[in-house]
Scaffold this motif. Structure first.
Motif, PDB file in Angstrom:
ATOM      1  N   GLU A 104       0.721  -1.270  -0.095  1.00  0.00           N
ATOM      2  CA  GLU A 104       0.137  -0.041   0.026  1.00  0.00           C
ATOM      3  C   GLU A 104       0.762   1.210  -0.185  1.00  0.00           C
ATOM      4  O   GLU A 104       0.355   2.172   0.590  1.00  0.00           O
ATOM      5  CB  GLU A 104      -0.827   0.046   1.201  1.00  0.00           C
ATOM      6  N   GLY A 105       2.012   1.252  -0.613  1.00  0.00           N
ATOM      7  CA  GLY A 105       2.925   2.389  -0.396  1.00  0.00           C
ATOM      8  C   GLY A 105       3.345   2.926   0.955  1.00  0.00           C
ATOM      9  O   GLY A 105       3.791   3.789   0.757  1.00  0.00           O
ATOM     10  N   LEU A 106       3.386   1.671   2.021  1.00  0.00           N
ATOM     11  CA  LEU A 106       3.779   2.369   3.221  1.00  0.00           C
ATOM     12  C   LEU A 106       5.340   2.157   3.161  1.00  0.00           C
ATOM     13  O   LEU A 106       5.978   1.162   3.034  1.00  0.00           O
ATOM     14  CB  LEU A 106       3.276   1.396   4.110  1.00  0.00           C
ATOM     15  N   PRO A 107       6.181   3.125   3.480  1.00  0.00           N
ATOM     16  CA  PRO A 107       7.459   3.165   3.626  1.00  0.00           C
ATOM     17  C   PRO A 107       8.105   2.591   4.835  1.00  0.00           C
ATOM     18  O   PRO A 107       9.164   2.089   5.118  1.00  0.00           O
ATOM     19  CB  PRO A 107       7.718   4.706   3.407  1.00  0.00           C
ATOM     20  N   VAL A 108       7.245   2.624   6.118  1.00  0.00           N
ATOM     21  CA  VAL A 108       7.669   2.204   7.342  1.00  0.00           C
ATOM     22  C   VAL A 108       6.323   1.945   8.246  1.00  0.00           C
ATOM     23  O   VAL A 108       5.177   2.360   8.081  1.00  0.00           O
ATOM     24  CB  VAL A 108       8.421   3.412   8.016  1.00  0.00           C
ATOM     25  N   VAL A 109       6.762   0.617   8.822  1.00  0.00           N
ATOM     26  CA  VAL A 109       5.658   0.292  10.084  1.00  0.00           C
ATOM     27  C   VAL A 109       6.443   0.090  11.018  1.00  0.00           C
ATOM     28  O   VAL A 109       7.537  -0.256  11.255  1.00  0.00           O
ATOM     29  CB  VAL A 109       5.185  -1.262   9.534  1.00  0.00           C
ATOM     30  N   VAL A 110       5.698   0.628  12.027  1.00  0.00           N
ATOM     31  CA  VAL A 110       6.297   0.712  13.563  1.00  0.00           C
ATOM     32  C   VAL A 110       5.569  -0.225  14.560  1.00  0.00           C
ATOM     33  O   VAL A 110       4.143   0.248  14.726  1.00  0.00           O
ATOM     34  CB  VAL A 110       6.427   2.308  13.977  1.00  0.00           C
ATOM     35  N   ILE A 111       6.124  -1.201  15.158  1.00  0.00           N
ATOM     36  CA  ILE A 111       5.545  -1.982  15.918  1.00  0.00           C
ATOM     37  C   ILE A 111       6.162  -1.751  17.275  1.00  0.00           C
ATOM     38  O   ILE A 111       6.977  -1.717  17.752  1.00  0.00           O
ATOM     39  CB  ILE A 111       6.045  -3.458  15.805  1.00  0.00           C
ATOM     40  N   CYS A 112       4.882  -1.127  18.280  1.00  0.00           N
ATOM     41  CA  CYS A 112       5.261  -1.019  19.641  1.00  0.00           C
ATOM     42  C   CYS A 112       4.707  -1.795  20.580  1.00  0.00           C
ATOM     43  O   CYS A 112       3.660  -2.213  20.785  1.00  0.00           O
ATOM     44  CB  CYS A 112       4.666   0.603  19.800  1.00  0.00           C
ATOM     45  N   GLY A 113       5.667  -1.937  21.702  1.00  0.00           N
ATOM     46  CA  GLY A 113       5.180  -2.733  22.898  1.00  0.00           C
ATOM     47  C   GLY A 113       6.356  -3.009  23.720  1.00  0.00           C
ATOM     48  O   GLY A 113       7.497  -2.809  23.434  1.00  0.00           O
ATOM     49  N   ASP A 114       6.059  -3.591  25.073  1.00  0.00           N
ATOM     50  CA  ASP A 114       7.022  -3.816  25.563  1.00  0.00           C
ATOM     51  C   ASP A 114       7.800  -5.039  25.367  1.00  0.00           C
ATOM     52  O   ASP A 114       7.456  -5.981  24.342  1.00  0.00           O
ATOM     53  CB  ASP A 114       6.634  -3.979  27.265  1.00  0.00           C
ATOM     54  N   SER A 115       9.011  -5.659  26.329  1.00  0.00           N
ATOM     55  CA  SER A 115       9.756  -6.688  25.755  1.00  0.00           C
ATOM     56  C   SER A 115       9.090  -8.161  25.811  1.00  0.00           C
ATOM     57  O   SER A 115       9.609  -8.948  25.588  1.00  0.00           O
ATOM     58  CB  SER A 115      11.058  -6.726  26.511  1.00  0.00           C
ATOM     59  N   ASP A 116       7.852  -8.308  26.092  1.00  0.00           N
ATOM     60  CA  ASP A 116       7.108  -9.409  26.385  1.00  0.00           C
ATOM     61  C   ASP A 116       5.885  -9.580  25.651  1.00  0.00           C
ATOM     62  O   ASP A 116       5.025 -10.355  25.683  1.00  0.00           O
ATOM     63  CB  ASP A 116       6.739  -9.566  27.753  1.00  0.00           C
ATOM     64  N   THR A 117       5.817  -8.800  24.308  1.00  0.00           N
ATOM     65  CA  THR A 117       4.517  -8.726  23.422  1.00  0.00           C
ATOM     66  C   THR A 117       4.741  -9.444  22.120  1.00  0.00           C
ATOM     67  O   THR A 117       3.732  -9.347  21.440  1.00  0.00           O
ATOM     68  CB  THR A 117       4.264  -7.349  23.278  1.00  0.00           C
ATOM     69  N   GLY A 118       5.912  -9.905  21.881  1.00  0.00           N
ATOM     70  CA  GLY A 118       6.032 -10.659  20.603  1.00  0.00           C
ATOM     71  C   GLY A 118       6.442  -9.924  19.406  1.00  0.00           C
ATOM     72  O   GLY A 118       6.362 -10.226  18.426  1.00  0.00           O
ATOM     73  N   LYS A 119       7.180  -8.763  19.786  1.00  0.00           N
ATOM     74  CA  LYS A 119       7.649  -8.099  18.665  1.00  0.00           C
ATOM     75  C   LYS A 119       8.586  -8.594  17.780  1.00  0.00           C
ATOM     76  O   LYS A 119       8.643  -8.611  16.523  1.00  0.00           O
ATOM     77  CB  LYS A 119       8.366  -6.535  19.162  1.00  0.00           C
ATOM     78  N   SER A 120       9.530  -9.174  18.268  1.00  0.00           N
ATOM     79  CA  SER A 120      10.612 -10.014  17.609  1.00  0.00           C
ATOM     80  C   SER A 120      10.033 -11.112  16.775  1.00  0.00           C
ATOM     81  O   SER A 120      10.388 -11.256  15.637  1.00  0.00           O
ATOM     82  CB  SER A 120      11.687 -10.513  18.232  1.00  0.00           C
ATOM     83  N   HIS A 121       9.299 -11.746  17.365  1.00  0.00           N
ATOM     84  CA  HIS A 121       8.407 -12.910  16.658  1.00  0.00           C
ATOM     85  C   HIS A 121       7.693 -12.231  15.283  1.00  0.00           C
ATOM     86  O   HIS A 121       7.887 -13.023  14.316  1.00  0.00           O
ATOM     87  CB  HIS A 121       7.473 -13.581  17.701  1.00  0.00           C
ATOM     88  N   LEU A 122       7.060 -11.207  15.555  1.00  0.00           N
ATOM     89  CA  LEU A 122       6.293 -10.495  14.249  1.00  0.00           C
ATOM     90  C   LEU A 122       7.241  -9.967  13.100  1.00  0.00           C
ATOM     91  O   LEU A 122       6.885 -10.396  12.031  1.00  0.00           O
ATOM     92  CB  LEU A 122       5.415  -9.319  14.825  1.00  0.00           C
ATOM     93  N   LEU A 123       8.545  -9.642  13.843  1.00  0.00           N
ATOM     94  CA  LEU A 123       9.531  -9.029  12.727  1.00  0.00           C
ATOM     95  C   LEU A 123       9.878 -10.339  11.899  1.00  0.00           C
ATOM     96  O   LEU A 123      10.159 -10.453  10.694  1.00  0.00           O
ATOM     97  CB  LEU A 123      10.532  -8.620  13.193  1.00  0.00           C
TER      98      LEU A 123
END
Length: 232
Positions: A41-60
């Motif tokens: 959709e032409g998005l240049p950047v996506v920002v995933i926010c959350g603390d260290s126990d929310t699965g951010k690394s898993h999603l990346l």
């Protein structure tokens, strides 16, 4: 070793995919991220926010897996592990279609790093790639000194992850046990939940111990067995 000579990127975990990102609370964010992978959709950047126990690394990592299955090139970078090599380590990452930078808050307030990230953002934008970063908080709450970078991040697609509820944590624990071939009943899972650390990473770390001991003893997971192994 020069940064340009480094083999950059976090080795992708086989168990970090969209189809095993469990827990109802953050599932909408995971589904939105997966849809971006298929329709940028032409998005240049996506920002995933959350603390260290929310699965951010898993999603990346899940995003990288999904991108590679679509024939794209993808790389996942831990900013914390990259810090000793300096901001030049980001050079050349834009040769990939998808670039994921994990825990970018570690360089907030560092002028050289911020400038390097900003230039990477611009190169990714020029090449119509996708930059995905994770932060501990929303961009406006972090001490970014480079206004242009803070503005770009603030205007990206923001996916906010919440701390898991107990029922989500138990569901994740049982799903991860099943992936390992362990049969974990609701009673056993509930027993573990009442005694184990609340942090999801620590909770899942218990599976390593239980898996190893179950294999050695050729025992299934029962409450008495878990009590004996964990010393509870």
């Amino acid at each position: 070793m020069k940064a340009s000579q480094m083999v950059l990127g976090v080795k992708l975990r086989d168990d970090a995919r969209f189809d095993n990102f469990h827990g109802d609370r953050n599932r909408p964010a995971a589904e939105r991220l997966k849809s971006v992978c298929h329709r940028p959709e032409g998005l240049p950047v996506v920002v995933i926010c959350g603390d260290s126990d929310t699965g951010k690394s898993h999603l990346l990592q899940a995003l990288c897996h999904e991108s590679e299955q679509m024939g794209k090139t993808a790389v996942c970078i831990s900013i914390e592990e990259l810090l000793p090599f300096g901001p030049d380590a980001l050079a050349g990452l834009d040769s990939h279609d998808v670039i994921c930078l994990d825990d970018l808050e570690h360089v907030a307030g560092d002028p050289a790093w911020e400038e390097a990230v900003f230039h990477l953002y611009n190169r990714v934008l020029d090449q119509k790639g996708l930059l995905v970063i994770s932060l501990s908080e929303v961009p406006a709450s972090l001490p970014f000194g480079l206004a242009d970078l803070g503005s770009r991040l603030a205007h990206g697609l923001l996916l906010q992850l919440g701390v898991y509820r107990d029922e989500d944590r138990q569901r994740i624990l049982m799903a991860r046990a099943e992936q390992r071939g362990l049969v974990m009943s609701d009673d056993v899972a509930g027993f573990i939940m009442r005694r184990a650390p609340r942090r999801l990473g620590d909770l899942l770390g218990l599976l390593d111990t239980l898996d190893e001991n179950s294999l050695q003893a050729q025992r299934r997971l029962t409450i008495p067995f878990v009590k004996a192994v964990m010393g509870w």
